[in-house]
Scaffold this active site. Structure first.
Site, PDB file in Angstrom:
ATOM      1  N   GLU A  79      29.025  50.636  52.057  1.00 28.16           N
ATOM      2  CA  GLU A  79      29.539  51.900  50.975  1.00 28.16           C
ATOM      3  C   GLU A  79      29.239  51.747  49.637  1.00 28.16           C
ATOM      4  OE1 GLU A  79      33.937  51.836  50.813  1.00 28.16           O
ATOM      5  OE2 GLU A  79      33.524  51.005  52.874  1.00 28.16           O
ATOM      6  N   CYS A 111      33.719  51.443  56.063  1.00 26.28           N
ATOM      7  CA  CYS A 111      33.691  49.867  56.668  1.00 26.28           C
ATOM      8  C   CYS A 111      32.972  50.026  58.041  1.00 26.28           C
ATOM      9  CB  CYS A 111      34.915  49.257  56.516  1.00 26.28           C
ATOM     10  SG  CYS A 111      35.821  49.080  54.996  1.00 26.28           S
ATOM     11  N   HIS A 233      38.275  44.234  62.062  1.00 24.41           N
ATOM     12  CA  HIS A 233      37.883  44.618  60.575  1.00 24.41           C
ATOM     13  C   HIS A 233      39.134  44.223  59.683  1.00 24.41           C
ATOM     14  CE1 HIS A 233      37.148  46.280  57.014  1.00 24.41           C
ATOM     15  NE2 HIS A 233      38.047  47.431  56.949  1.00 24.41           N
TER      16      HIS A 233
END
Length: 389
Positions: A79, A111, A233
């Site tokens: 990103e 993400c 994550h």
């Protein structure tokens, strides 16, 4: 046919700040950052490193000439793209000297982008068993100086070689994904820093984890006791712990899972948030630091990208013949960095030039990486591979 992650490469810039010193500079109790957020250090990228160069520096650590010949696709999750049209994957293809006979694509969904790449790569290899796919998760997390999100910044890249009969992780075909249009985190085209509703984003993250985990159990007839570890994550390490605690109890297996999480968060706490690469940095951390790691271990993965997309999937640990090489790579990456002062960090933060139209060249006197960004000329970024000069 077994398909999954055969090799993992990692790169983070050579400069970092200490979170205790950072907390003191911001007038905060260090425990708020060290314990409440769960971070010890934060990687700081100089202007000479962007996602393309970091990806190249990560990938070159793992790719042999034979690997390069087998790669038929480059999927770059980020990103922090460097162009609104041209894919970072195309720049990377050139820097690595890959064949022109590849499909090179950039993937964007906060993400989550690298996980989309991993799943697409596995599907491709299942239908093209002799091919390999290079998947990248690389980002520079920026929220701005003196903002609430500043503590969760970071920089780094993870490179993954996806192929048949993988050495590290065999990924199962079944996965569960969930998406919804929510404004918890976004970055308008005119900004280099993200906008985020932190508390809302935390709630969305945990909600997506619980939804995908429950549906995964329903589809696969598995439960928590069938897993040796859960990886997350990690925008900051405490976030994954909060999610894991929603499904654990006081029994011994839950305590074992929490122990494995401690191993899996160690490197993230040393680097900070790297957006698309954060889940896979946690995988590296677990592979390197787990005291009970063994071939055949069953591991669950939760990938999340604000905006929002979540996915739960699973895999099994492979033969691990390359584990020692991974350990040596991480020791070299993390143990030879240089701490900088908060003033130096602030100057580096403000020196980044993501939307500047004019020509410029950077001071390269401190740059030691093989791949770096030299500057910009005629609206074109100037990338350098020192091994070719």
């Amino acid at each position: 046919m077994k398909v999954g992650i055969d090799k993992l490469g990692f790169y983070t810039p050579e400069t970092y700040i200490d979170m205790t010193e950072f907390a003191n500079a911001r007038g905060e109790d260090p425990a708020k950052y060290l314990v409440g957020i769960g971070q010890r250090k934060q990687a700081i990228a100089p202007v000479t490193q962007d996602v393309v160069t970091m990806a190249a520096n990560a990938a070159t650590k793992i790719l042999t000439p034979a690997d390069k010949q087998s790669i038929k696709m480059v999927l770059f999750g980020t990103e922090s793209g460097v162009d609104n049209s041209k894919a970072t994957a195309v720049y990377l293809q050139t820097l690595l000297g890959l064949s022109a006979d590849v499909r090179a694509v950039e993937i964007k969904q906060a993400c989550y982008g690298a996980t989309a790449g991993v799943q697409m790569a596995c599907d491709y290899v299942r239908s093209h068993p002799t091919a390999s796919v290079l998947v990248i998760g690389a980002d520079i997390a920026r929220y701005g100086l003196n903002t609430p999100g500043e503590v969760t910044q970071g920089a780094g890249a993870v490179a993954m070689l996806i192929k048949a009969d993988p050495d590290l992780i065999e990924l199962e075909a079944e996965s569960v994904f969930h998406s919804a249009d929510v404004m918890d985190f976004w970055r308008p085209l005119y900004r280099s820093e993200a906008l985020v509703d932190g508390h809302y984003s935390n709630n969305v993250y945990i909600d997506f984890f619980n939804q995908t985990w429950q549906e995964f159990q329903n589809r696969t007839d598995t439960n928590i006791n069938d897993f040796d570890a859960f990886l997350f994550h990690l925008p900051y390490t405490k976030m994954g712990l909060k999610a894991l605690r929603t499904i654990t109890s006081d029994d011994q297996h839950s305590q074992d899972l929490l122990t494995e999480f401690e191993a899996a968060k160690k490197f993230n706490a040393e680097v900070g948030n790297i957006y698309t690469g954060s889940l896979y940095l946690s995988l590296i951390s677990w592979l390197v630091n787990s005291q009970t790691l063994a071939s055949g271990n069953h591991v669950g993965f939760f990938s999340f990208g604000s905006g929002a997309q979540g996915e739960f999937f699973a895999g099994n640990v492979g033969p691990l013949t390359q584990l020692q090489n991974l350990k040596m790579q991480m020791e070299a990456s993390l143990n030879h960095r240089r701490q900088i002062s908060i003033k130096e960090y602030e100057a580096m933060f403000e020196a980044r030039r993501p939307f500047e139209a004019g020509d410029y060249l950077f001071d390269l006197s401190e740059e030691k990486a093989q791949f770096y960004l030299k500057g910009q000329q005629n609206h074109q970024l100037l990338y350098v591979n020192t091994k070719n000069d």
